[in-house]
Design an enzyme around this catalytic site. Structure first.
Site, mmCIF file in Angstrom:
data_model
loop_
_atom_site.group_PDB
_atom_site.id
_atom_site.type_symbol
_atom_site.label_atom_id
_atom_site.label_comp_id
_atom_site.label_asym_id
_atom_site.label_seq_id
_atom_site.Cartn_x
_atom_site.Cartn_y
_atom_site.Cartn_z
ATOM 1 N N HIS A 43 0.856 -1.191 0.000
ATOM 2 C CA HIS A 43 0.000 0.000 0.000
ATOM 3 C C HIS A 43 0.890 1.240 0.000
ATOM 4 C CE1 HIS A 43 -3.904 2.002 1.671
ATOM 5 N NE2 HIS A 43 -3.178 2.868 1.005
ATOM 6 N N GLU A 72 -2.477 -1.613 -3.279
ATOM 7 C CA GLU A 72 -3.556 -0.813 -2.712
ATOM 8 C C GLU A 72 -3.196 0.667 -2.771
ATOM 9 O OE1 GLU A 72 -4.969 -3.970 0.768
ATOM 10 O OE2 GLU A 72 -3.970 -2.111 1.318
ATOM 11 N N HIS A 200 -8.117 -5.987 7.221
ATOM 12 C CA HIS A 200 -7.853 -4.992 8.256
ATOM 13 C C HIS A 200 -8.043 -5.594 9.637
ATOM 14 C CE1 HIS A 200 -6.608 -0.822 8.746
ATOM 15 N NE2 HIS A 200 -7.137 -0.929 9.942
#
Length: 248
Positions: A43, A72, A200
């Site tokens: 990410h 991401e 998450h």
């Protein structure tokens, strides 16, 4: 079977805290793949506080076709310094999947999904451009997203359910409501042929219940907990422990 994609951002956090090249993000990804991980997630952010653009490129060069590569990020964040923007990085590296996340620099970590009505006009052309580069596109959504089906109308292939609230409820000892919301979101997504990912704050304690609640779960992206657990058990053993949970 649900696929495990290991997020290696935390390896970059450790490296950046000291400077230099250790620990090596690419070597960590190699160890995860050798242990059986089906994918690697990164990410990158404009502030480059962990994964950097050169990491994104180096990982693609080494991963090749041996594992899926999931990049991401916020596709609307402007280029800054050596960060060329998410779209440019995707054009350069051609990942398997791009997961769009509505995060801002001020966020320590991703903490909410897209508003699929308010963000629709911006998302539609961005998704089309990403798919032009050969990427599967997933949208980060909240577990109570009532209109998750709109992701399919916008051209997305999958959604990733934000599981932070589920993980918090699990830790408190009663996640019945949150688990039901995740399962219902997955059902609505599946009804319009969207694949379902989740991520998450997932860990070895809470992952099994989520997988059982969402039989069609295609992929989980796990980084923070997995890397933390690997400090004690090692990457190989920790990745294999997650794979056993997903297989069970």
């Amino acid at each position: 079977m649900t696929r495990l994609s290991v997020n290696v951002n935390k390896i970059a956090v450790l490296r950046n805290s000291r400077g230099g090249a250790q620990p090596d993000v690419v070597a960590a990804a190699e160890a995860c793949i050798a242990a059986g991980a089906a994918g690697i997630t990164v990410h990158p952010r404009p502030d480059q506080r962990h994964i950097r653009p050169d990491d994104v490129r180096a990982l693609k060069a080494r991963i090749g076709e041996r594992a899926e590569y999931n990049v991401e990020g916020n596709g609307f964040a402007a280029a800054r310094g050596s960060y060329p923007g998410l779209l440019r990085l995707v054009e350069e590296t051609r990942p398997t999947q791009v997961t769009l996340v509505p995060d801002a620099d001020a966020q320590l970590t991703s903490d909410h999904g897209f508003d699929l009505r308010a963000d629709a006009m911006r998302l539609r052309p961005l998704i089309a451009e990403l798919k032009r580069f050969g990427a599967r596109v997933s949208l980060f959504v909240d577990m109570d997203c009532a209109d998750v089906g709109r992701a399919a109308e916008l051209g997305a292939d999958r959604v990733e359910i934000y599981t932070g609230p589920y993980a918090e409820a699990f830790a408190r000892g009663d996640c019945t409501r949150e688990l039901a919301l995740c399962a219902a979101c997955a059902e609505r997504a599946g009804a319009v042929a969207l694949g379902v990912n989740a991520g998450h704050d997932l860990d070895q304690a809470n992952l099994g219940a989520l997988r059982r609640a969402i039989p069609q779960l295609a992929e989980v992206s796990i980084g923070h907990a997995l890397i933390g657990e690997a400090l004690y058990a090692g990457l190989d053993a920790t990745v294999k422990a997650y794979l056993r949970i997903l297989a069970g």
